[in-house]
Structures are given as C-alpha cells and as structure tokens.
Write a protein that holds these residues in place. Structure first.
Motif, PDB file in Angstrom:
ATOM      1  N   GLY A  27       0.808  -1.217   0.000  1.00 21.10           N
ATOM      2  CA  GLY A  27       0.000   0.000   0.000  1.00 21.10           C
ATOM      3  C   GLY A  27       0.838   1.262   0.000  1.00 21.10           C
ATOM      4  N   LEU A  28       0.460   2.225   0.851  1.00 18.29           N
ATOM      5  CA  LEU A  28       1.157   3.503   0.895  1.00 18.29           C
ATOM      6  C   LEU A  28       2.588   3.376   1.374  1.00 18.29           C
ATOM      7  CD1 LEU A  28      -1.609   5.877   2.298  1.00 18.29           C
ATOM      8  CD2 LEU A  28      -0.736   5.751  -0.028  1.00 18.29           C
ATOM      9  N   SER A  29       2.870   2.359   2.165  1.00 15.19           N
ATOM     10  CA  SER A  29       4.237   2.223   2.670  1.00 15.19           C
ATOM     11  C   SER A  29       5.224   1.990   1.526  1.00 15.19           C
ATOM     12  CB  SER A  29       4.338   1.106   3.705  1.00 15.19           C
ATOM     13  OG  SER A  29       4.102  -0.148   3.116  1.00 15.19           O
ATOM     14  N   LYS A  30       4.731   1.481   0.391  1.00 11.61           N
ATOM     15  CA  LYS A  30       5.614   1.305  -0.765  1.00 11.61           C
ATOM     16  C   LYS A  30       6.208   2.640  -1.194  1.00 11.61           C
ATOM     17  CE  LYS A  30       3.906  -2.702  -3.228  1.00 11.61           C
ATOM     18  NZ  LYS A  30       3.266  -3.181  -4.432  1.00 11.61           N
ATOM     19  N   MET A  31       5.385   3.688  -1.152  1.00  5.30           N
ATOM     20  CA  MET A  31       5.852   4.992  -1.624  1.00  5.30           C
ATOM     21  C   MET A  31       6.580   5.786  -0.553  1.00  5.30           C
ATOM     22  SD  MET A  31       2.760   6.223  -4.074  1.00  5.30           S
ATOM     23  CE  MET A  31       1.584   6.377  -2.749  1.00  5.30           C
ATOM     24  N   PHE A  32       6.165   5.645   0.694  1.00  4.19           N
ATOM     25  CA  PHE A  32       6.656   6.553   1.721  1.00  4.19           C
ATOM     26  C   PHE A  32       7.702   5.970   2.666  1.00  4.19           C
ATOM     27  CE2 PHE A  32       2.360   8.158   0.706  1.00  4.19           C
ATOM     28  CZ  PHE A  32       2.761   9.361   0.132  1.00  4.19           C
ATOM     29  N   ASP A  33       7.814   4.666   2.751  1.00  5.29           N
ATOM     30  CA  ASP A  33       8.691   4.071   3.760  1.00  5.29           C
ATOM     31  C   ASP A  33       9.938   3.406   3.195  1.00  5.29           C
ATOM     32  OD1 ASP A  33       7.220   4.879   5.874  1.00  5.29           O
ATOM     33  OD2 ASP A  33       6.085   3.022   6.060  1.00  5.29           O
ATOM     34  N   ILE A  34      10.315   3.761   1.961  1.00  3.54           N
ATOM     35  CA  ILE A  34      11.474   3.091   1.367  1.00  3.54           C
ATOM     36  C   ILE A  34      12.717   3.263   2.230  1.00  3.54           C
ATOM     37  CG2 ILE A  34      12.981   3.035  -0.640  1.00  3.54           C
ATOM     38  CD1 ILE A  34      10.628   3.004  -2.286  1.00  3.54           C
ATOM     39  N   GLN A  35      12.939   4.466   2.741  1.00  5.92           N
ATOM     40  CA  GLN A  35      14.134   4.693   3.549  1.00  5.92           C
ATOM     41  C   GLN A  35      14.081   3.944   4.874  1.00  5.92           C
ATOM     42  OE1 GLN A  35      11.837   6.926   2.848  1.00  5.92           O
ATOM     43  NE2 GLN A  35      11.316   8.122   4.655  1.00  5.92           N
ATOM     44  N   HIS A  36      12.918   3.517   5.313  1.00  5.54           N
ATOM     45  CA  HIS A  36      12.789   2.786   6.573  1.00  5.54           C
ATOM     46  C   HIS A  36      12.926   1.276   6.375  1.00  5.54           C
ATOM     47  CE1 HIS A  36      11.698   6.458   8.527  1.00  5.54           C
ATOM     48  NE2 HIS A  36      10.694   6.637   7.711  1.00  5.54           N
ATOM     49  N   ASN A  37      13.016   0.847   5.141  1.00  4.47           N
ATOM     50  CA  ASN A  37      13.068  -0.576   4.846  1.00  4.47           C
ATOM     51  C   ASN A  37      14.422  -0.984   4.278  1.00  4.47           C
ATOM     52  OD1 ASN A  37      10.403  -1.328   5.635  1.00  4.47           O
ATOM     53  ND2 ASN A  37       9.651  -0.236   3.849  1.00  4.47           N
ATOM     54  N   GLN A  38      15.482  -0.421   4.827  1.00  2.00           N
ATOM     55  CA  GLN A  38      16.837  -0.772   4.418  1.00  2.00           C
ATOM     56  C   GLN A  38      17.370  -1.840   5.367  1.00  2.00           C
ATOM     57  OE1 GLN A  38      18.642   0.770   1.796  1.00  2.00           O
ATOM     58  NE2 GLN A  38      16.676   1.684   1.266  1.00  2.00           N
ATOM     59  N   GLU A  51      20.417 -14.120   7.416  1.00  2.48           N
ATOM     60  CA  GLU A  51      19.748 -13.344   8.457  1.00  2.48           C
ATOM     61  C   GLU A  51      19.683 -11.903   7.991  1.00  2.48           C
ATOM     62  OE1 GLU A  51      21.718 -13.795  12.216  1.00  2.48           O
ATOM     63  OE2 GLU A  51      21.004 -15.843  12.474  1.00  2.48           O
ATOM     64  N   PHE A  52      18.596 -11.222   8.343  1.00  2.00           N
ATOM     65  CA  PHE A  52      18.417  -9.820   7.978  1.00  2.00           C
ATOM     66  C   PHE A  52      18.558  -8.951   9.214  1.00  2.00           C
ATOM     67  CE2 PHE A  52      16.410 -12.105   4.598  1.00  2.00           C
ATOM     68  CZ  PHE A  52      16.641 -11.335   3.471  1.00  2.00           C
ATOM     69  N   TYR A  53      19.240  -7.818   9.057  1.00  3.64           N
ATOM     70  CA  TYR A  53      19.414  -6.863  10.144  1.00  3.64           C
ATOM     71  C   TYR A  53      18.951  -5.497   9.660  1.00  3.64           C
ATOM     72  CZ  TYR A  53      22.293 -10.564  12.060  1.00  3.64           C
ATOM     73  OH  TYR A  53      22.728 -11.776  12.530  1.00  3.64           O
ATOM     74  N   ASN A  54      18.169  -4.804  10.489  1.00  2.81           N
ATOM     75  CA  ASN A  54      17.725  -3.467  10.151  1.00  2.81           C
ATOM     76  C   ASN A  54      18.938  -2.549  10.091  1.00  2.81           C
ATOM     77  OD1 ASN A  54      16.804  -0.689  10.629  1.00  2.81           O
ATOM     78  ND2 ASN A  54      14.796  -1.640  10.781  1.00  2.81           N
ATOM     79  N   LYS A  55      19.115  -1.879   8.965  1.00  3.80           N
ATOM     80  CA  LYS A  55      20.311  -1.049   8.775  1.00  3.80           C
ATOM     81  C   LYS A  55      20.403   0.059   9.811  1.00  3.80           C
ATOM     82  CE  LYS A  55      22.754   1.630   5.373  1.00  3.80           C
ATOM     83  NZ  LYS A  55      22.712   2.286   4.085  1.00  3.80           N
ATOM     84  N   LYS A  56      19.264   0.663  10.159  1.00  2.00           N
ATOM     85  CA  LYS A  56      19.300   1.783  11.099  1.00  2.00           C
ATOM     86  C   LYS A  56      19.654   1.364  12.514  1.00  2.00           C
ATOM     87  CE  LYS A  56      16.415   5.005   8.717  1.00  2.00           C
ATOM     88  NZ  LYS A  56      15.686   6.203   8.871  1.00  2.00           N
ATOM     89  N   SER A  57      19.331   0.138  12.898  1.00  3.04           N
ATOM     90  CA  SER A  57      19.580  -0.274  14.279  1.00  3.04           C
ATOM     91  C   SER A  57      20.813  -1.155  14.418  1.00  3.04           C
ATOM     92  CB  SER A  57      18.353  -0.996  14.839  1.00  3.04           C
ATOM     93  OG  SER A  57      18.117  -2.171  14.110  1.00  3.04           O
ATOM     94  N   SER A  58      21.528  -1.372  13.329  1.00  5.12           N
ATOM     95  CA  SER A  58      22.719  -2.220  13.379  1.00  5.12           C
ATOM     96  C   SER A  58      23.937  -1.435  12.920  1.00  5.12           C
ATOM     97  CB  SER A  58      22.547  -3.419  12.452  1.00  5.12           C
ATOM     98  OG  SER A  58      21.439  -4.174  12.818  1.00  5.12           O
ATOM     99  N   ALA A  60      27.359  -1.632  10.970  1.00  6.25           N
ATOM    100  CA  ALA A  60      27.941  -2.518   9.963  1.00  6.25           C
ATOM    101  C   ALA A  60      29.139  -3.280  10.508  1.00  6.25           C
ATOM    102  CB  ALA A  60      28.334  -1.715   8.722  1.00  6.25           C
ATOM    103  N   SER A  61      29.873  -2.676  11.431  1.00  7.93           N
ATOM    104  CA  SER A  61      31.099  -3.304  11.919  1.00  7.93           C
ATOM    105  C   SER A  61      30.849  -4.562  12.732  1.00  7.93           C
ATOM    106  CB  SER A  61      31.901  -2.302  12.754  1.00  7.93           C
ATOM    107  OG  SER A  61      31.142  -1.910  13.877  1.00  7.93           O
ATOM    108  N   ASN A  62      29.656  -4.705  13.311  1.00 12.91           N
ATOM    109  CA  ASN A  62      29.443  -5.873  14.169  1.00 12.91           C
ATOM    110  C   ASN A  62      28.403  -6.842  13.632  1.00 12.91           C
ATOM    111  OD1 ASN A  62      27.023  -4.618  14.661  1.00 12.91           O
ATOM    112  ND2 ASN A  62      27.280  -4.465  16.858  1.00 12.91           N
ATOM    113  N   ILE A  63      27.906  -6.643  12.436  1.00 15.53           N
ATOM    114  CA  ILE A  63      26.852  -7.504  11.910  1.00 15.53           C
ATOM    115  C   ILE A  63      27.341  -8.925  11.698  1.00 15.53           C
ATOM    116  CG2 ILE A  63      25.409  -7.915   9.901  1.00 15.53           C
ATOM    117  CD1 ILE A  63      24.701  -4.998   9.941  1.00 15.53           C
ATOM    118  N   LEU A  64      28.546  -9.101  11.176  1.00 17.96           N
ATOM    119  CA  LEU A  64      29.046 -10.459  10.995  1.00 17.96           C
ATOM    120  C   LEU A  64      29.228 -11.138  12.353  1.00 17.96           C
ATOM    121  CD1 LEU A  64      31.583 -10.143   8.050  1.00 17.96           C
ATOM    122  CD2 LEU A  64      29.414 -11.360   8.055  1.00 17.96           C
TER     123      LEU A  64
END
Length: 69
Positions: A27-38, A51-58, A60-64
């Motif tokens: 729905g609308l989240s397709k248009m408005f939430d792209i930056q929140h779905n990284q 495994e998927f990690y939310n980019k904003k809350s992770s 990069a240095s410790n994801i592995l």
C-alpha cells in the motif's frame, strides 16, 4: 576478518558475506517508507542460510559478529 563467534548456526562455516538490500511494504508504505526498509543481509556462502538486520539499528562493523554469535 577475524570473528570470534562459532560460525554459521546451520553448518558451522565461517565463510559469510553481507549485502545491503531494500524491501518494500504494501500500500502507501511502498511509496513513503522506502528509507525505513533498508536491511543488511548476512548469508553463509556454504549453505545459504541468511539473516536480515535493520540497517538503522545495526552497526555494519558488528553484523558479521551477530551472525556468527
């Protein structure tokens, strides 16, 4: 890279890579939430487990490290 974890939880391999991905909602989240779905996906090159990690809350240095436990 030297990671202190145990390896892939499925097969024990230490051979993993990470890649940045974007996902869309519905729905609308397709248009408005792209930056929140990284996300950053970490996947085992041996068995394919991912495994998927939310980019904003992770960081990069410790994801592995998170992936390997």
């Amino acid at each position: 890279m030297n990671h202190q974890g145990q390896g892939c939880i499925k097969c024990g391999s230490r051979d993993a890579e990470q890649k940045e991905v974007a996902m869309t909602g519905t729905g609308l989240s397709k248009m408005f939430d792209i930056q929140h779905n990284q996300f950053i996906v970490v996947y085992c090159k041996n068995c394919g487990y991912s495994e998927f990690y939310n980019k904003k809350s992770s960081r990069a240095s410790n994801i592995l490290d998170l992936f390997f436990g």
